[in-house]
Scaffold this motif. Structure first.
Motif, PDB file in Angstrom:
ATOM      1  N   CYS A 150       0.805  -1.228   0.000  1.00 57.17           N
ATOM      2  CA  CYS A 150       0.000   0.000   0.000  1.00 57.17           C
ATOM      3  C   CYS A 150       0.834   1.272   0.000  1.00 57.17           C
ATOM      4  O   CYS A 150       0.281   2.365   0.079  1.00 57.17           O
ATOM      5  N   SER A 151       2.126   1.156  -0.059  1.00 60.33           N
ATOM      6  CA  SER A 151       2.972   2.339   0.085  1.00 60.33           C
ATOM      7  C   SER A 151       2.836   3.308  -1.091  1.00 60.33           C
ATOM      8  O   SER A 151       3.135   4.488  -0.953  1.00 60.33           O
ATOM      9  N   THR A 157      -7.858   2.834  -1.603  1.00 60.69           N
ATOM     10  CA  THR A 157      -7.887   1.945  -2.749  1.00 60.69           C
ATOM     11  C   THR A 157      -8.276   0.539  -2.308  1.00 60.69           C
ATOM     12  O   THR A 157      -7.687   0.009  -1.365  1.00 60.69           O
ATOM     13  N   PRO A 158      -9.239  -0.102  -2.960  1.00 64.53           N
ATOM     14  CA  PRO A 158      -9.701  -1.419  -2.500  1.00 64.53           C
ATOM     15  C   PRO A 158      -8.614  -2.478  -2.393  1.00 64.53           C
ATOM     16  O   PRO A 158      -8.703  -3.373  -1.555  1.00 64.53           O
ATOM     17  N   THR A 159      -7.582  -2.398  -3.217  1.00 60.10           N
ATOM     18  CA  THR A 159      -6.524  -3.401  -3.154  1.00 60.10           C
ATOM     19  C   THR A 159      -5.650  -3.246  -1.913  1.00 60.10           C
ATOM     20  O   THR A 159      -4.847  -4.126  -1.618  1.00 60.10           O
ATOM     21  N   CYS A 160      -5.788  -2.129  -1.226  1.00 63.69           N
ATOM     22  CA  CYS A 160      -5.150  -1.959   0.090  1.00 63.69           C
ATOM     23  C   CYS A 160      -6.187  -2.428   1.112  1.00 63.69           C
ATOM     24  O   CYS A 160      -7.096  -1.693   1.489  1.00 63.69           O
ATOM     25  N   ALA A 161      -6.062  -3.671   1.540  1.00 64.31           N
ATOM     26  CA  ALA A 161      -7.141  -4.353   2.260  1.00 64.31           C
ATOM     27  C   ALA A 161      -7.516  -3.662   3.565  1.00 64.31           C
ATOM     28  O   ALA A 161      -6.648  -3.153   4.294  1.00 64.31           O
ATOM     29  N   LEU A 165     -12.708  -8.268  22.047  1.00 62.38           N
ATOM     30  CA  LEU A 165     -13.858  -8.064  21.176  1.00 62.38           C
ATOM     31  C   LEU A 165     -14.509  -9.417  20.911  1.00 62.38           C
ATOM     32  O   LEU A 165     -13.883 -10.328  20.366  1.00 62.38           O
ATOM     33  N   ASP A 166     -15.749  -9.529  21.333  1.00 57.23           N
ATOM     34  CA  ASP A 166     -16.546 -10.724  21.048  1.00 57.23           C
ATOM     35  C   ASP A 166     -17.134 -10.532  19.648  1.00 57.23           C
ATOM     36  O   ASP A 166     -18.177  -9.903  19.478  1.00 57.23           O
ATOM     37  N   VAL A 167     -16.444 -11.060  18.659  1.00 58.10           N
ATOM     38  CA  VAL A 167     -16.737 -10.752  17.253  1.00 58.10           C
ATOM     39  C   VAL A 167     -18.064 -11.382  16.814  1.00 58.10           C
ATOM     40  O   VAL A 167     -18.277 -12.590  16.972  1.00 58.10           O
ATOM     41  N   THR A 168     -18.926 -10.543  16.243  1.00 55.19           N
ATOM     42  CA  THR A 168     -20.203 -11.030  15.720  1.00 55.19           C
ATOM     43  C   THR A 168     -20.375 -10.751  14.228  1.00 55.19           C
ATOM     44  O   THR A 168     -21.296 -11.275  13.611  1.00 55.19           O
ATOM     45  N   SER A 169     -19.500  -9.913  13.650  1.00 57.11           N
ATOM     46  CA  SER A 169     -19.553  -9.694  12.200  1.00 57.11           C
ATOM     47  C   SER A 169     -18.165  -9.358  11.675  1.00 57.11           C
ATOM     48  O   SER A 169     -17.340  -8.763  12.384  1.00 57.11           O
ATOM     49  N   VAL A 170     -17.933  -9.770  10.437  1.00 60.07           N
ATOM     50  CA  VAL A 170     -16.623  -9.592   9.801  1.00 60.07           C
ATOM     51  C   VAL A 170     -16.840  -8.999   8.408  1.00 60.07           C
ATOM     52  O   VAL A 170     -17.493  -9.611   7.553  1.00 60.07           O
ATOM     53  N   TRP A 171     -16.306  -7.812   8.187  1.00 66.22           N
ATOM     54  CA  TRP A 171     -16.427  -7.077   6.918  1.00 66.22           C
ATOM     55  C   TRP A 171     -15.035  -6.884   6.352  1.00 66.22           C
ATOM     56  O   TRP A 171     -14.117  -6.455   7.059  1.00 66.22           O
ATOM     57  N   LEU A 172     -14.857  -7.200   5.067  1.00 69.74           N
ATOM     58  CA  LEU A 172     -13.540  -7.103   4.440  1.00 69.74           C
ATOM     59  C   LEU A 172     -13.666  -6.560   3.031  1.00 69.74           C
ATOM     60  O   LEU A 172     -14.570  -6.947   2.279  1.00 69.74           O
ATOM     61  N   ILE A 173     -12.737  -5.674   2.692  1.00 66.41           N
ATOM     62  CA  ILE A 173     -12.576  -5.307   1.284  1.00 66.41           C
ATOM     63  C   ILE A 173     -11.096  -5.405   0.958  1.00 66.41           C
ATOM     64  O   ILE A 173     -10.247  -4.863   1.685  1.00 66.41           O
TER      65      ILE A 173
END
Length: 199
Positions: free
Chosen positions: A117-118, A124-128, A172-180
């Motif tokens: 990402c530098s 930018t979406p490719t920078c996750a 964090l008691d994780v209940t949802s995961v969002w990723l791009i």
């Protein structure tokens, strides 16, 4: 001799700067998984990142979202759990906010790695980017040793933070995961897939 001294001074300054920047950073980001493997990418980000932005509802400003940088670890370098652990002071803004509403989100970005990402904009979406949402809760007693060991290994300065600030181990008691991580929109990853053993 003057040239050598000048070169050494410049070089030493660069080395010192790099040392200051990298001191305490315990994870060298490995190459990322394929963007096609969303679950692996999510766990990669959650484990490799040392800090992120925790978003809460403000206790000070009514009906206002509030984001604050927070250090975390999902385990020591050699073991990923996918569970973000935090070391939070009772006098901190985060702690005050979760007394009112402990549903939070943690966002991390691959831009922290300075690998891919530098040369692109962080948006930018490719920078996750990864956002984990759920409730921030106290670490159960049976997990305290693991959480403290992981946090202090990844963030050595935490051991020396003022004792009078009443530090707590939270997770964090994780209940949802969002990723791009690519063009075409975000992925919603089932929590049960996110927590499958990785890598």
């Amino acid at each position: 001799m003057a040239v050598v001294v000048k070169w050494c001074a410049a070089t030493c300054a660069v080395i010192l700067a790099v040392t200051i920047v990298t001191e305490g950073t315990s994870v060298t980001w490995p190459p990322p998984p394929s963007w096609l493997n969303k679950t692996a990418t999510a766990r990669y980000l959650a484990h490799s990142a040392d800090w992120g932005v925790v978003s809460t509802m403000s206790n000070m400003f009514p009906d206002t979202p509030f984001g604050i940088v927070q250090s975390f670890a999902d385990g020591p370098v050699e073991k990923s759990t996918g569970i973000p652990y935090f070391y939070v002071s009772k006098i901190s803004t985060v702690y005050a906010n979760i007394q009112k509403n402990n549903i939070v989100s943690l966002t991390v970005s691959e831009v922290e790695s300075q690998l891919l990402c530098s040369k692109v904009d962080p948006e930018t979406p490719t920078c996750a980017q990864l956002t984990l949402s759920g409730k921030m809760i106290p670490v159960p007693s049976q997990e305290e040793l693991f959480a403290r060991t992981a946090l202090f290994a990844r963030h050595p300065q935490m051991k020396d933070w003022p004792k009078g600030h009443n530090w707590l181990l939270l997770k964090l008691d994780v209940t949802s995961v969002w990723l791009i991580d690519f063009f075409g929109g975000a992925a919603i990853i089932p929590v049960e897939d996110y927590f499958k053993p990785w890598p």
